[in-house]
Design a protein around this motif. Structure first.
Motif: not given
Length: 450
Positions: A120-127, A140-148
């Motif tokens: 797991l390399r990227a994570c965007w989280s929203t309350p 949260a949304m996880y990705y296996r590569a760095p990602k914007a």
């Protein structure tokens, strides 16, 4: 309202999640379906949902069907804060946190060792906000590569947090309602137990009071015949001693005749009062009716009355009273004929002694007919004196009588009530008007209870 989504597939998925919420599906199933819905809208995304604990400081995994279980387990009990990964920080700040590279972002400095081994390399989280702007957790949304995030990615957290808030709030309300129901049930059970105990105590006190009244009545009723007998016996003993003293000095015929007359009178007094005491004792024994000593069998009510009425009619004729009957044919009962006959006899005796005490003629009518609920209605009516209204509520109490000293013990209707309610399993009602007569109605089960 459903948040705008980028595709019809997403809208259909939202409707399915809302249907699950409306049906009351388990929260875990709803959240898992919601995570899969979002994952289906973007490539390579792995979604999770963390729930804020009641302490407001720690979180635990609510859903993450596609994430490694070991990773979710490591997040259980995570403390939120300014540098607590994406989810802990988003909840702490109350805003979305975008981490494009877990390995290099300072928010993950203490936690990247948990995520990187699982790829797991990227994570965007929203309350997730609930009612009253209370934070419930984070999505949260996880990705296996760095990602914007791209433009299409930014709408997905809104869909997820909106539906998750609805599901979580509903589940919590249902949980609170369940707690209230359990609390109310416990209160009801406690109050019921308290009321039952109070009722038992009242019944016990009533029984003790009734027993005290009965004992006092027994003592009072027996006191007169026993006292009279004692006086007669004492007098006879004194006369006997006097006669014995007269024998030594010479006994005259007149003295002997007088002694015999006094002895005979004393004997009659003794006999009358002892017979009175014996009748009272017999009446007292009838108060405690024991169905175990009574024979239960099937019988026809008309046949029972045919055996019972002839001697009662003889007593009634002596008082100028006629006994009439109106018995429906075919009334079969499986009950206790002995106690029933005893109760009817007491009712007829009550009419003869009290209803027609001041009249030379009258009528008693005994009726019987089937009633609802497989029961039998029997009534004993008279056209006699009636019962005064103040006395009517007390007619079943022991030693209550309208003619004290007239030969009755005041126990007849008390015995009847005990038989009807205790042995026969029925009820008795009184309808009376002063100067117009009385009617006692017995409602009895055709088949007595076990």
């Amino acid at each position: 309202m459903i948040v705008k989504s980028p595709s019809n597939t997403a809208r259909d998925g939202q409707h399915r999640v809302l249907e699950m919420i409306a049906r009351g599906a388990a929260l875990q199933d709803i959240l898992d379906s919601l995570m899969r819905l979002i994952e289906a809208q973007s490539e390579d995304v792995l979604c999770s949902l963390m729930l804020l604990d009641d302490d407001g400081r720690t979180v635990h995994p609510g859903a993450g069907p596609s994430l490694p279980p070991a990773f979710l387990a490591a997040l259980d009990g995570l403390t939120i804060g300014p540098c607590a990964g994406s989810c802990g920080t988003a909840i702490h700040r109350g805003e979305t946190v975008i981490v494009t590279d877990i390995l290099s972002d300072p928010l993950w400095a203490d936690y990247h060792a948990l995520a990187v081994p699982h790829g797991l390399r990227a994570c965007w989280s929203t309350p997730i906000y609930g009612d009253g702007q209370r934070i419930l957790g984070s999505f949260a949304m996880y990705y296996r590569a760095p990602k914007a995030p791209g433009e299409d990615d930014l709408c997905l957290p809104g869909i997820a947090t909106h539906l998750a808030a609805i599901a979580i709030e509903r589940a919590r309300r249902e949980s609170e309602l369940a707690l209230h129901r359990d609390h109310l049930q416990a209160l009801v059970e406690a109050r019921t137990a308290a009321l039952s105990q109070a009722q038992e105590e009242l019944v016990r006190r009533d029984r003790l009071a009734a027993l005290g009244a009965l004992v006092a009545g027994v003592a009072h009723e027996l006191n007169t015949p026993i006292g009279n007998s004692l006086i007669a016996a004492t007098c006879l003993a004194d006369k006997t001693r006097a006669l014995a003293g007269s024998v030594e000095g010479g006994l005259r015929r007149s003295q002997l005749a007088r002694f015999f007359a006094q002895a005979d009178e004393a004997g009659q007094i003794l006999a009358r009062n002892l017979q009175r005491a014996a009748r009272l004792v017999a009446s007292f024994k009838q108060v405690a009716v024991d169905p175990g000593n009574s024979e239960r069998r099937a019988f026809m009510l008309c046949e029972l009355l045919a055996e019972l009425l002839p001697p009662l009619r003889v007593l009634a004729r002596q008082r100028g009273v006629v006994i009439e009957t109106d018995i429906a044919p075919g009334l079969a009962m499986d009950s206790y004929p002995g106690p029933l006959a005893e109760a009817l006899t007491h009712l007829v005796d009550n009419c003869l002694v009290h209803a027609f005490a001041d009249t030379a003629d009258g009528a008693i009518v005994i009726r019987a007919a089937p009633a609802i609920d497989a029961s039998v209605r029997i009534s004993v009516s008279d056209n006699g004196a009636g019962i005064a209204p103040p006395l009517a509520p007390r007619v079943y109490d022991p030693f209550v009588t309208t003619r004290p000293g007239a030969g009755g013990s005041g126990l007849g209707l008390h015995v009847v009530h005990n038989i009807v309610s205790g042995v026969l399993g029925g009820r008795i009602e009184l309808d009376s008007a002063l100067g117009k007569g009385s009617t006692f109605r017995l409602t009895l089960p055709a088949i007595a209870g076990a």
